[in-house]
Design a protein around this motif. Structure first.
Motif, mmCIF file in Angstrom:
data_model
loop_
_atom_site.group_PDB
_atom_site.id
_atom_site.type_symbol
_atom_site.label_atom_id
_atom_site.label_comp_id
_atom_site.label_asym_id
_atom_site.label_seq_id
_atom_site.Cartn_x
_atom_site.Cartn_y
_atom_site.Cartn_z
ATOM 1 N N ILE A 223 0.855 -1.189 0.000
ATOM 2 C CA ILE A 223 0.000 0.000 0.000
ATOM 3 C C ILE A 223 0.889 1.236 0.000
ATOM 4 O O ILE A 223 1.528 1.567 1.007
ATOM 5 N N LEU A 224 0.935 1.918 -1.138
ATOM 6 C CA LEU A 224 1.825 3.052 -1.314
ATOM 7 C C LEU A 224 1.038 4.358 -1.392
ATOM 8 O O LEU A 224 -0.111 4.381 -1.810
ATOM 9 N N HIS A 225 1.699 5.419 -0.997
ATOM 10 C CA HIS A 225 1.183 6.763 -1.284
ATOM 11 C C HIS A 225 1.714 7.112 -2.665
ATOM 12 O O HIS A 225 2.928 7.237 -2.859
ATOM 13 N N ALA A 226 0.826 7.249 -3.634
ATOM 14 C CA ALA A 226 1.258 7.356 -5.031
ATOM 15 C C ALA A 226 2.081 8.606 -5.319
ATOM 16 O O ALA A 226 2.869 8.615 -6.264
ATOM 17 N N ARG A 227 1.920 9.645 -4.537
ATOM 18 C CA ARG A 227 2.702 10.855 -4.808
ATOM 19 C C ARG A 227 4.172 10.684 -4.423
ATOM 20 O O ARG A 227 5.037 11.369 -4.961
ATOM 21 N N THR A 228 4.442 9.777 -3.484
ATOM 22 C CA THR A 228 5.823 9.546 -3.058
ATOM 23 C C THR A 228 6.372 8.215 -3.542
ATOM 24 O O THR A 228 7.590 8.028 -3.598
ATOM 25 N N GLY A 229 5.483 7.283 -3.855
ATOM 26 C CA GLY A 229 5.925 5.956 -4.253
ATOM 27 C C GLY A 229 6.448 5.126 -3.101
ATOM 28 O O GLY A 229 7.079 4.081 -3.309
#
Length: 292
Positions: A223-229
């Protein structure tokens, strides 16, 4: 109740019905999940998702008509989360080791390089209904909504067959139909022998997501935060109840990157997120309880 068990999209599934499903219905469901996997899986060499990833100069890719509803949901969630939820996170997952071969070996140098040229669903994919148009190779990961969408598709098959009382459970993503409420334990994210609460599910969907489901290496998970990867840290598990499973699935992922207050004006749902410090937030409309 009778139970039909099978494996699909890398996990185990169960369908509970008052009487056993006939052979034709079982075959129809298995054929449906095979078609779904062949189209949407980023782990198959022959999938449409892989063709997009291998199209160096992009192209036009036609998905089944039903995909438009799933893409619509991604559009909404991508906008509301400010890009925190993005199906183009597939490349980030691959570089962190969650790749087609399940190597689970991160590539730090490439992770750093990709950070400066990260692609976005909002600017690098052009959509016309269920058709996606790209200008370069893009690795799409539909994990935030895809399994819930498949739960809805399978439930649709059962509905067409005239069933009104059933449960479709795709390992954490489930849909219930019927008059009698179903008690569902909220599995502890770090100890599957315990529950942190219970939901009373009736004629609705419940989807759960947790950082321990796919975990590897040094504090890496899927589960990633897409803005930071990068993997999220503050939230460790979420549970969402909504009318359909695709929406519940997408919102369960969105709660890892934005607070519920950002989502509530746009969606009808109830929720329980659990945080890294052990706290749990329970929405006022959640039919159930949390024990933490």
């Amino acid at each position: 109740m009778s139970r039909f068990e099978f494996d699909a999209i890398g996990t185990s599934w169960e369908i509970d019905t008052p009487t056993p499903l006939c052979h034709q219905t079982r075959r129809q469901i298995l054929e449906l999940v095979e078609r779904f996997d062949r189209i949407y899986s980023r782990f198959r060499d022959d999938s449409l998702i892989t063709k997009i990833a291998e199209a160096e100069h992009g192209g036009t890719f036609v998905f089944p008509a039903g995909a438009a509803q799933m893409f619509d949901l991604y559009d909404r969630l991508h906008k509301i989360t400010g890009g925190g939820l993005d199906p183009l996170v597939g490349r980030d997952l691959e570089l962190l080791g969650y790749d087609r071969r399940y190597s689970l070996v991160p590539q730090p140098a490439e992770v750093s390089t990709y950070a400066s040229k990260r692609t976005s669903w909002g600017s690098d994919v052009f959509r016309q209904g269920s058709t996606l148009i790209t200008r370069s190779s893009l690795l799409i990961d539909l994990g935030a909504v895809g399994k819930g969408h498949l739960v809805d598709l399978i439930s649709g098959v059962l509905g067409v067959r005239g069933l009104e009382d059933f449960v479709v459970d795709g390992s954490g993503d489930m849909l219930h139909r019927g008059e009698a409420a179903l008690g569902v334990g909220l599995e502890h994210p770090f100890d599957p022998t315990k529950v942190v609460g219970v939901a009373h599910l009736r004629d609705a969907s419940l989807c759960a997501s947790a950082v321990n489901r796919r975990k590897w290496g040094d504090n890496l998970h899927h589960i990633l935060h897409a803005r930071t990867g990068r993997p999220v840290k503050d939230v460790v598990a979420t549970w969402v109840v909504a009318k359909d499973a695709a929406t519940a699935d997408g919102l369960a992922t969105a709660l890892f990157v934005v607070p519920a207050s950002r989502l509530e004006p746009s969606f009808d749902f109830s929720f329980v997120p659990m945080f890294a410090d052990g706290r749990a937030e329970v929405s006022d409309n959640f039919d159930g309880e949390a024990f933490t």
